[in-house]
Design an enzyme around this catalytic site. Structure first.
Site, PDB file in Angstrom:
ATOM      1  NE  ARG A  42      -2.349  -1.498   3.434  1.00 20.67           N
ATOM      2  CZ  ARG A  42      -2.754  -1.221   4.671  1.00 20.67           C
ATOM      3  NH1 ARG A  42      -3.858  -0.528   4.833  1.00 20.67           N
ATOM      4  NH2 ARG A  42      -2.079  -1.637   5.714  1.00 20.67           N
ATOM      5  NE  ARG A  79     -12.960   2.110   3.960  1.00 17.39           N
ATOM      6  CZ  ARG A  79     -12.530   1.503   5.054  1.00 17.39           C
ATOM      7  NH1 ARG A  79     -11.494   1.971   5.703  1.00 17.39           N
ATOM      8  NH2 ARG A  79     -13.161   0.443   5.519  1.00 17.39           N
ATOM      9  CB  CYS A  96     -26.162   1.586   5.950  1.00 17.34           C
ATOM     10  SG  CYS A  96     -24.898   0.500   6.543  1.00 17.34           S
ATOM     11  CG  HIS A 106     -21.438   8.705   6.592  1.00 19.96           C
ATOM     12  ND1 HIS A 106     -22.795   8.486   6.541  1.00 19.96           N
ATOM     13  CD2 HIS A 106     -20.850   7.507   6.383  1.00 19.96           C
ATOM     14  CE1 HIS A 106     -23.009   7.202   6.292  1.00 19.96           C
ATOM     15  NE2 HIS A 106     -21.850   6.592   6.199  1.00 19.96           N
TER      16      HIS A 106
HETATM   17  N1  GLN Z   1     -24.304  -2.638  14.202  1.00 14.35           N
HETATM   18  C1  GLN Z   1     -23.294  -2.087  13.386  1.00 14.35           C
HETATM   19  C2  GLN Z   1     -22.771  -0.791  14.009  1.00 14.35           C
HETATM   20  O1  GLN Z   1     -23.507  -0.098  14.589  1.00 14.35           O
HETATM   21  C3  GLN Z   1     -23.780  -1.793  11.991  1.00 14.35           C
HETATM   22  C4  GLN Z   1     -22.682  -1.277  11.123  1.00 14.35           C
HETATM   23  C5  GLN Z   1     -23.090  -1.027   9.685  1.00 14.35           C
HETATM   24  O2  GLN Z   1     -24.242  -0.974   9.354  1.00 14.35           O
HETATM   25  N2  GLN Z   1     -22.159  -0.844   8.804  1.00 14.35           N
HETATM   26  O3  GLN Z   1     -21.623  -0.459  13.881  1.00 14.35           O
HETATM   27 ZN    ZN Z   2     -25.152   0.923   8.778  1.00 13.67          ZN
END
Ligand code: GLN
Ligand code: ZN
Length: 758
Positions: free
Chosen positions: A15, A516, A645, A696
């Site tokens: 990397r 990343r 998500c 985020h």
């Molecule tokens: N339960 C996980 C968290 O809260 C869910 C993470 C995710 O959806 N990427 O970190």
């Molecule tokens: Zn999530």
């Protein structure tokens, strides 16, 4: 027989590029130092491929951030807001990739999207009505020359105009069709220049062709290429496709004046059939993508040689190559010091795939004793027992009944039972699971891993964090609590490490986007659960409160999708194996007094087929049942949550409802709550918690802002079904902003309760 590599990883075997770019971002090194690192990576990789007898070596497969972004810059598709910053060429490029917030201005980055069905992400080019598509940069020429100077003749590669125009976002009224002339003229100019510089072949990548195509799509493609191919001069053009087969345009493409056509024999399930049915044009070379560019297992030489022999029998001139760019696999096994040799011999990362290509080349030609030996060694891998099977797991899979996929009683009855059991207020509040993984938490885990602190000390630390987390949630008035996931490194790795059948690598990094990288674990054998994985932590957390604490698990599809999968069994079978292991954990949690259990399926959409026509038949028809298998064994009172998500869900809402969870929380705030209409239109039955704020960013959402989001939700979703929660887990956030945000969230929910509770 010749060999071809579609593209090579570019982040550096250790990397190096990632670290240098990050240093450059932190102003620790200058541009020329970064350029030097980049050049060294490129040159060494060309030379390596040459050593491995690769005949068609790619150039311009390098990128400082992303290949689609490189193409946008080369075609002058640079939105004004970036030009106006008046930065250097390189910094303008990085401002498009990551946004810019410093003395010259404040602009957001281009949008980022998943690259087809991979875990790589590209930047979405933006065309405004006044954008002049024309040749702008020199990267592709410079890198071709650089390789040539290093003594390597390469085939420059670039994203093709069709894929480029299809992936672009049009900000004005113009559409892809309005850029046919400008785009084809630019590609002709690029081909001309490359030819002048001495290029013999140019590879144009058109992965978009593996989608379900409309007639308009095929027309767009042919109009672009008719123009390009008429004036291409003497340089040979390879049309490279990957990530599937080109069943919707095979005949049209065969009829065009390409010199070579690259087809994917790994993911292209109909590639062989198409060639059988329509033949392959006599005057063209077939670049057969037979080495898997996406997975890390050794190639089965017997199968590959058989396929090559068949192509030869029907008189097709064939070059053997990779199924797609090797960007999607790690660099080399050389740095894997901890893996057992008997494991390693089953794997091939990018370097080792070069060897495979060169061995296959020898094997397909003359009798070569050394190659023959390699063939025997290779076949041993596939005929021998690699100790992956677990008869108990097979037996359990064989015994799965239809009823194991169905939870009793039906959703509506459970909902009533659960409302009585939990007596939750309207707008119940919860979080997605993780609380901030501060540097301190991470340092404790690292110290524990390195043996610097004892198991007991580490456990005591985690327990303190859990107690503190529960107290905080109680204090500010959450309804359904979580333990905070302090003990977890990552939502897949944490489970993988505790499941039988998983392997972990040291250096198998794969670029996900920009700088990343991710390091997916490997599913080596049949998966089973050795012992309870999360029960102790959840029970400990529950001991501090009378409110329900959610058990927190990762679902089978997400675990599978974020791992390197096996190739000797189907994804479906593998998902069911994982599902049974997680099912056992669910039952154990329930038996130990955990009443609400969340099974995260963050990556459910990740491997959805590119062709919509195959969404159900090839994927959802087993992925959704895998989830149902996890949860169908619980009591009616036990409430099953899930969370999703990272992607859009509007088009798979019915499938999500069919998971038959009791509650689903998902990311929604960044998509402006568009998902609500889809829920309404589909009469979504599952209770929902669309995230009320974006996790985020460190920004703290205000109370009125959260109330406004909830009011908007209440217009579309029955208030009896609404939950209040953030978009996703809080692990990447700081403690201070998290506390403030969560207090505002509870205050907003309370205000809405008063308003709607009439
Ligand atoms: N339960 C996980 C968290 O809260 C869910 C993470 C995710 O959806 N990427 O970190
Ligand atoms: Zn999530």
């Amino acid at each position: 027989m010749k060999t071809s590599v579609t593209g090579f990883p570019r982040i550096g075997a250790l990397r190096e590029l990632k670290f240098s770019i990050e240093q450059y971002f932190r102003l620790e090194i200058k541009e020329d130092q970064l350029l030097k690192v980049a050049k060294d990576i490129r040159v060494s990789q060309w030379l390596l491929q040459k050593e491995c007898n690769i005949d068609y070596i790619a150039s311009n497969d390098f990128s400082f951030y992303d290949g689609v972004l490189d193409m946008a810059v080369l075609l002058n598709v640079i939105p004004d807001r970036y030009k106006e910053l008046q930065l250097s060429t390189l910094d303008t490029y990085f401002s498009m990739a990551r946004g810019y917030q410093e003395k010259h201005g404040d602009v957001k980055a281009l949008a980022m999207k998943k690259w087809f069905n991979t875990n790589y992400h590209y930047l979405v080019p933006e065309i405004e009505d006044d954008t002049q598509v024309k040749l702008n940069g020199t990267k592709i020429f410079d890198e071709y020359k650089e390789a040539k100077d290093a003594g390597v003749q390469t085939k420059p590669v670039m994203i093709g105009p069709f894929t480029f125009l299809k992936l672009t976002r049009y900000c004005g009224v113009k559409k892809a069709e309005d850029y046919i002339d400008a785009a084809s003229d630019s590609y002709v100019e690029i081909l001309d220049k490359l030819q002048e510089l001495g290029a013999e072949w140019v590879q144009i990548d058109e992965p978009y062709l593996v989608h379900d195509l409309t007639n308009e799509d095929v027309m767009l493609f042919t109009s672009l290429y008719e123009k390009i191919l008429v004036s291409k001069g003497n340089v040979k053009v390879l049309l490279q496709t990957y990530f599937g087969d080109i069943r919707d345009c095979y005949e049209q493409i065969a009829a065009l004046d390409f010199d070579g056509i690259g087809l994917d024999f790994i993911e292209g399930k109909q590639t062989v059939e198409l060639i059988d049915k329509y033949g392959f044009p006599e005057n063209k070379i077939l670049f057969a993508g037979l080495i898997n560019g996406k997975n890390i297992w050794r190639n089965d030489y017997k199968k590959t040689l058989h396929c090559l022999a068949q192509l030869k029998n029907v008189g097709i001139e064939t070059v053997i190559g990779t199924s797609c760019s090797l960007l999607h696999v790690p660099y080399t096994l050389e740095h894997e010091k901890r893996l057992n040799v008997h494991v390693k011999e089953h794997f091939a990362y990018a370097y080792e795939k070069l060897w495979e290509l060169s061995e296959l080349k020898k094997l397909s030609e003359l009798q070569d004793a050394a190659a023959e030996k390699e063939y025997q060694n290779n076949q041993k891998l596939f005929t021998g027992d690699r100790k992956a099977a677990n008869p108990k797991v097979h037996l359990r899979i064989a015994k799965i009944k239809d009823s194991d996929f169905i939870r009793e009683p039906a959703f509506e009855q459970r909902e009533q039972i659960q409302k009585k059991t939990y007596q939750l207020p309207l707008f119940p509040t919860t979080t997605i699971g993780s609380f901030p993984q501060t540097a301190y938490v991470k340092s404790k885990r690292t110290a524990h891993r390195k043996g610097q602190i004892s198991d007991a000390e580490y456990e005591a630390f985690i327990k303190d964090k859990i107690a503190e987390c529960i107290q905080f949630q109680e204090k500010i008035g959450f309804d359904v609590l979580v333990h905070g996931e302090y003990e977890r490194n990552d939502m897949v790795e944490y489970f993988g490490e505790q499941l039988e059948g998983y392997l972990f690598t040291e250096k198998a990094w794969v670029q996900s986007y920009g700088t990343r990288c991710v390091k997916p674990p490997v599913i080596w054998g049949d998966i089973s659960r050795k012992a309870p994985m999360t029960v102790a932590w959840s029970v400990y957390a529950q001991s501090f409160t009378d409110k329900p604490v959610k058990g927190m698990l990762t679902g089978p599809v997400t675990i599978l999708n974020w791992s390197f999968p096996r190739e000797d069994i189907t994804h479906q079978e593998c998902a069911y194996q994982i599902a049974l292991a997680i099912r056992d954990e669910v039952i154990d949690l329930e038996q130990n007094g955990i009443q609400i259990i969340q099974v995260d399926e963050a990556a459910l959409r990740e491997k959805l087929p590119l062709r919509k026509s195959e969404w159900y038949s090839k994927y959802l028809d087993w992925a959704i049942p895998a989830f149902r298998l996890v949860q169908s064994g619980v009591k009616p009172e036990t409430q099953i949550h899930t969370h999703m998500c990272y992607s859009e869900f509007t088009d798979i809402i019915p499938a999500i409802d069919d998971m038959d969870a009791d509650v689903i929380t998902f990311e929604a705030s960044r998509s402006d709550l568009l998902i609500l209409d889809a829920l309404k239109d589909n009469h979504f039955k599952t209770e929902v918690g669309p995230g009320v704020y974006d996790i985020h960013s460190p920004r703290v959402p205000s109370i009125p802002e959260i109330i406004a989001a909830l009011e908007k939700m209440a217009e579309k979703v029955d208030v009896d079904k609404l939950w209040v929660n953030p978009d996703c887990g809080l692990k990447t956030r700081g403690t201070d902003e998290t506390e403030k945000s969560l207090i505002n969230l509870v205050t907003a929910a309370t205000a809405c309760r008063e308003k709607y509770n009439k």
